[in-house]
Design a protein around this motif. Structure first.
Motif, mmCIF file in Angstrom:
data_model
loop_
_atom_site.group_PDB
_atom_site.id
_atom_site.type_symbol
_atom_site.label_atom_id
_atom_site.label_comp_id
_atom_site.label_asym_id
_atom_site.label_seq_id
_atom_site.Cartn_x
_atom_site.Cartn_y
_atom_site.Cartn_z
ATOM 1 N N GLY A 1 0.830 -1.305 0.172
ATOM 2 C CA GLY A 1 0.072 0.058 0.114
ATOM 3 C C GLY A 1 0.826 1.281 -0.041
ATOM 4 N N GLU A 2 1.985 1.274 0.906
ATOM 5 C CA GLU A 2 2.963 2.260 0.574
ATOM 6 C C GLU A 2 3.463 2.721 -0.671
ATOM 7 N N GLU B 1 0.928 4.068 -3.013
ATOM 8 C CA GLU B 1 0.606 5.539 -2.490
ATOM 9 C C GLU B 1 2.100 6.344 -3.266
ATOM 10 N N ASP B 2 3.095 5.491 -3.544
ATOM 11 C CA ASP B 2 4.370 6.407 -3.948
ATOM 12 C C ASP B 2 4.420 6.140 -5.579
ATOM 13 N N VAL C 1 -5.809 0.278 2.107
ATOM 14 C CA VAL C 1 -4.492 0.925 1.693
ATOM 15 C C VAL C 1 -4.267 1.341 0.253
ATOM 16 N N GLY C 2 -5.342 1.121 -0.743
ATOM 17 C CA GLY C 2 -5.306 1.808 -1.879
ATOM 18 C C GLY C 2 -4.814 1.018 -3.031
#
Length: 261
Positions: A45-46, A49-50, A70-71
């Motif tokens: 998810g991180e 996001e990036d 978390v997208g």
């Protein structure tokens, strides 16, 4: 900020972090179920996001919910048809990377997704590594109809196999039987040691009422094992390679401390 991670949580986190390095832009990725796999979903998810673009195929309802939170873009296996990679946890793995899975109750979807992938990567902490499978109870998913008859057949069958124990218990959720995402029950086989896991896997699936068992034989390609000191070992069964490195991270910025067992 979250409190300092325990050794076991650090091991799960660094294994998940290292496994993310196998994920490339545009991949269709099977997302496992369980506490260790949840760390992976948060790490991915991180990256999403990036800017990382992936499509996830979850192996359970709860993994799907976390992935969306978390997208991560989520789809079904029927829509994806085939996956580049599946990353999941394991309850045990042996030197040949055969596994016991299903402690989280999602073994059926996990096995279907893993076998529909070009590669399967398992992330685990050191406690999951064993010389011989069987100390962890082997989950067997069965249909509710006639489950007690299925249980009796299982007991009769495993008594004739190379195992240390033959106790079979119905998995419970409080006072009621545990129900899988497919509406089935799970019978846990307390075997102690499985002398011939390949034979066991084949025999169990011949019993009427059995949907699938938690032995993953010749499915896993790579195991990423985390340690409490941040070190990670990567073993690839296909090319016989093994490597070790250290995952550096700033614990004060870690968002995953709520994902322990």
């Amino acid at each position: 900020m979250p409190a300092k991670l325990s050794a076991i949580d650090t091991a799960k986190f660094v294994a998940a972090k290292r496994a993310c390095e196998f994920v490339e832009d545009g991949m269709r990725v099977g997302l496992g179920t369980g506490s260790t796999a949840a760390w992976l979903v948060r790490c991915l998810g991180e990256l999403v996001e990036d800017g990382l673009k992936i499509t996830g195929v979850p192996t359970s309802i709860r993994t799907a919910e976390l992935a969306r939170d978390v997208g991560i873009s989520v789809t079904t296996l029927d829509e994806a048809k085939w996956l580049d990679l599946t990353i999941d946890g394991a309850d045990e793995y042996d030197p040949e990377l055969n596994l016991i899975k299903g402690g989280g109750g999602a073994l059926l979807q996990e096995k279907i997704v893993a076998t529909a992938s070009d590669r399967m990567i398992v992330i685990a902490d050191r406690t999951k590594q064993v010389e011989t499978l069987g100390a962890f109870p082997l989950p067997v998913e069965v249909i509710p109809f006639g489950w007690q008859t299925t249980k009796a057949l299982l007991e009769e069958t495993i008594a004739a196999l190379d195992v240390m124990g033959d106790k079979v218990t119905l998995r419970m959720d409080g006072n009621a039987p545990y129900i899988t995402d497919e509406g089935n029950h799970i019978l846990d086989l307390h075997l102690g040691r499985i002398g011939n896991a390949r034979q066991m896997a084949l025999v169990l699936n011949q019993i009427p009422g059995v949907v699938e068992n938690g032995l993953f034989i010749d499915i896993c390609d790579i195991v990423v094992t985390g340690n409490g000191n941040g070190r990670v070992q990567v073993k690839d069964i296909n090319n016989g390679s093994s490597s070790e490195d250290v995952i550096e991270f700033d614990e004060d910025e870690n968002l995953f401390a709520d994902l322990g067992d």
